[in-house]
Design an enzyme around this catalytic site. Structure first.
Site, mmCIF file in Angstrom:
data_model
loop_
_atom_site.group_PDB
_atom_site.id
_atom_site.type_symbol
_atom_site.label_atom_id
_atom_site.label_comp_id
_atom_site.label_asym_id
_atom_site.label_seq_id
_atom_site.Cartn_x
_atom_site.Cartn_y
_atom_site.Cartn_z
ATOM 1 N N SER A 135 -5.841 -4.927 -3.142
ATOM 2 C CA SER A 135 -5.963 -5.195 -1.722
ATOM 3 C C SER A 135 -7.401 -5.059 -1.279
ATOM 4 O O SER A 135 -8.136 -4.201 -1.751
ATOM 5 C CB SER A 135 -5.090 -4.204 -0.944
ATOM 6 N N ASP A 136 -7.774 -5.903 -0.334
ATOM 7 C CA ASP A 136 -9.098 -5.767 0.239
ATOM 8 C C ASP A 136 -9.040 -4.963 1.536
ATOM 9 O O ASP A 136 -10.007 -4.906 2.280
ATOM 10 C CB ASP A 136 -9.726 -7.138 0.473
ATOM 11 N N LYS A 137 -7.891 -4.396 1.808
ATOM 12 C CA LYS A 137 -7.650 -3.544 2.968
ATOM 13 C C LYS A 137 -7.820 -4.277 4.294
ATOM 14 O O LYS A 137 -8.212 -3.694 5.274
ATOM 15 C CB LYS A 137 -8.538 -2.296 2.922
#
Length: 102
Positions: free
Chosen positions: A9-11
Site C-alpha cells: 500500500s502507498d497509504k
C-alpha cells in the site's frame, strides 16, 4: 473469510480511510490484473464470488454523489466490492444461502 497474505500500500486511503480495492490476483490457476475479471470461467467465478459473499460479514454502500462506505474488514470489503462490480449481488446470495441451510 481470512485475509491477504501480503498487502502493498502507498497509504493513500487503505489505512486512513479503511478502504482497499482488488486490483489483481490469482483465482485457482488464473492470474488477473483487471476488474472485471474476464479470463476466468463462469463456474470458477460463480464459486469464488458466492464464497466471498457467504463467508464474510462486510458491506459496501454506494450512493450516487457520496463516497463509498465500507463496513467491516478491509480485505472482505474489497472482495465484496469486487463481487458487486462483477455483477454479483452479495446481499441476495447471502439471503439465498440462509434459505438453503434452513
Amino acid at each position: 473469510m481470512g485475509g491477504a497474505t501480503n498487502i502493498c500500500s502507498d497509504k493513500t486511503g487503505t489505512l486512513t480511510e479503511n478502504r482497499m480495492t482488488v486490483v489483481e490476483g490469482v483465482i485457482g490457476d488464473v492470474r488477473f490484473n483487471v476488474v472485471p475479471i474476464t479470463n476466468l470461467n463462469d463456474v470458477a467465478k460463480n464459486l469464488f464470488f458466492e464464497s466471498v459473499s457467504v463467508n464474510s460479514k462486510a458491506h459496501v454502500n454506494e450512493e450516487e454523489g457520496k463516497p463509498i462506505e465500507f463496513i467491516g474488514n478491509k480485505t472482505e470489503c474489497a472482495l465484496v466490492l469486487c463481487a458487486k462490480r462483477m455483477g454479483y449481488d452479495y446481499k441476495q446470495i447471502r439471503e439465498d444461502f440462509k434459505i438453503k441451510v434452513m
